[in-house]
Design an enzyme around this catalytic site. Structure first.
Site: not given
Length: 441
Positions: A42, A269
């Protein structure tokens, strides 16, 4: 327990540190393709603009120091090529030597992130085209500007990264053009906010081509679909990222409708021994529970904490996501949390909007500012559904308060009753947050 972590930027480096605290006796190996550990993506536009004066300031800790202090084996410039779920191994390539090796794991954590999309441009030739997703790409832009001393450039894409890059190229005294397929910048926000941001860019020297795209390039001249043609020295493409889910897909893990890896509330997952975090994960929307992919740093850090807690036997569920985020643009700040008017309309949710447009703090105080604050709320229940703001000060405070109110399941009317701090330099006796609550009544 032996843990292998794939990806060593924000998500991977953070989950490695979190897991070390939660499981002090575990063996941890961290693999990353980049030569730099845990860098702040960022911050890259601000390094390019010279606002951050040294690129090393956004780099993470030195790999050797990180490894020594946390007892974590760090292997940078290594790429994990395949996952064998049956034998619980990963195939790894050393990118410097080309050598391959197998590494076993008890638990595997995937934080592969994504890669910048590259537009298909007819006739690009030798015109430099840059993207900005990793530390090395930022270094390429810096080196080019320093070496070639360019005078003009074009940024493709008017989202968060596009407008931040455009601002910082202006700081480098470059003639900067923004090319945007949409009719406005920051289309994720309401038009009333986007218009203010577009005008701020124009007022600071950015030339914007709305509803336009590059038809072809001849030499250094851009021939546009609609607008007049012009010449540049280089291009920067900020048109989104493609998620790095190939490794997961090839291992038979589910990929959801947003293109991210499907996980449960504990970031597992389909395979309970494989977790996933970060940009390449599909989470769910706070309000609707529908699949949602959010590519922001806060979410990766929170997901890292969720994984560490679950591995340590102290399960904490991951909340649905609001997508709270903020950006600086020249003298203005804009922020959003929750749903926009468009996303609520798309979901078929009946809503109303309360608006405050006025001062951020006492008008008699010399450093008072202006803010435009919009709060969307459910027409029937009056629960807050989202908010946006743009202004020259105090935007972060107001959006953070509303994000907290959403998680507390408050109504728009409750905002009038919030006892917020007041002093002339900071607010008014009735804060803009309070005013929105009163206006909604």
């Amino acid at each position: 327990m032996k843990l292998v972590i794939v990806g060593a930027v924000a998500g991977g480096a953070t989950v490695a540190a979190q897991v070390r605290r939660a499981l002090p006796d575990s063996e941890i190996i961290l693999f990353g393709c980049d030569p730099v550990l845990g860098y702040g993506t960022c911050g890259m536009p601000y390094v390019i603009g010279g606002v951050i004066d040294e690129k090393s300031k956004i780099a993470g800790p030195s790999p050797s120091k990180f490894a020594h202090q946390r007892n974590i084996e760090v292997r940078l410039e290594h790429e994990v090529l395949a996952v064998d779920r049956t034998n619980k191994t990963v195939k790894v390539q050393n990118l410097l030597t080309g050598e391959h090796a197998l590494e076993t794991y008890d638990k595997l954590i995937l934080s592969p992130g994504g890669r910048a999309r590259i537009p298909k441009l007819k006739g690009l030739g030798n015109l430099p085209l840059f993207t900005l997703k990793n530390f090395g790409q930022m270094e390429e832009v810096l080196a080019y500007i320093d070496r070639e001393k360019p005078r003009a450039c074009a940024v493709i894409g008017g989202g968060f990264i596009g407008i931040e890059v455009a601002e910082n190229l202006i700081h480098q005294n470059l003639k900067t053009v923004l090319i945007n397929r949409d009719e406005r910048v920051m289309s994720v926000m309401d038009p009333e906010i986007s218009e203010v941001l577009g005008n701020e860019m124009k007022d600071n020297g950015v030339e914007i081509y709305f509803n336009d795209a590059i038809d072809r390039i001849e030499g250094r001249t851009l021939f546009m679909d609609r607008g007049p043609n012009f010449s540049v020295d280089f291009l920067v493409a900020c048109i989104g990222i493609d998620l790095n889910t190939e490794l997961a897909a090839e291992a038979g893990l589910s990929i959801g409708p947003t293109g991210g890896m499907v996980v449960n509330d504990y970031m597992q997952t389909d395979d309970p021994d494989i977790y996933a975090i970060g940009d390449a994960v599909e989470s769910k929307d706070w309000f609707t529970g529908k699949p949602k992919n959010v590519k922001l740093a806060w979410h990766a850090h929170r997901q890292a904490a969720i994984v560490a807690s679950h591995l340590a036997g102290n399960p904490v569920r991951m909340n649905g996501l609001l997508g709270t985020t903020i950006t600086k643009l020249f003298s203005l700040t804009a922020a959003i949390t929750g749903h926009s008017a468009k996303s609520l309309t798309d979901e078929g949710i009946a809503f109303d909007t309360a608006i405050y447009d006025g001062r951020t703090n006492a008008g008699y105080y010399p450093d008072h500012g202006q803010i435009h604050l919009r709060v969307h709320y459910d027409r029937a229940t009056r629960r807050i559904l989202g908010a946006q703001a743009v202004g020259d000060k105090g935007v972060d405070k107001r959006i953070d308060v509303i994000a907290t109110a959403i998680l507390g399941k408050m109504t728009v009317d409750d905002l009038a009753a919030l006892e917020l701090c007041y002093s002339p330099p900071y607010s008014s006796p009735k804060d803009p947050i309070n005013m929105v609550g009163y206006k909604a009544k």
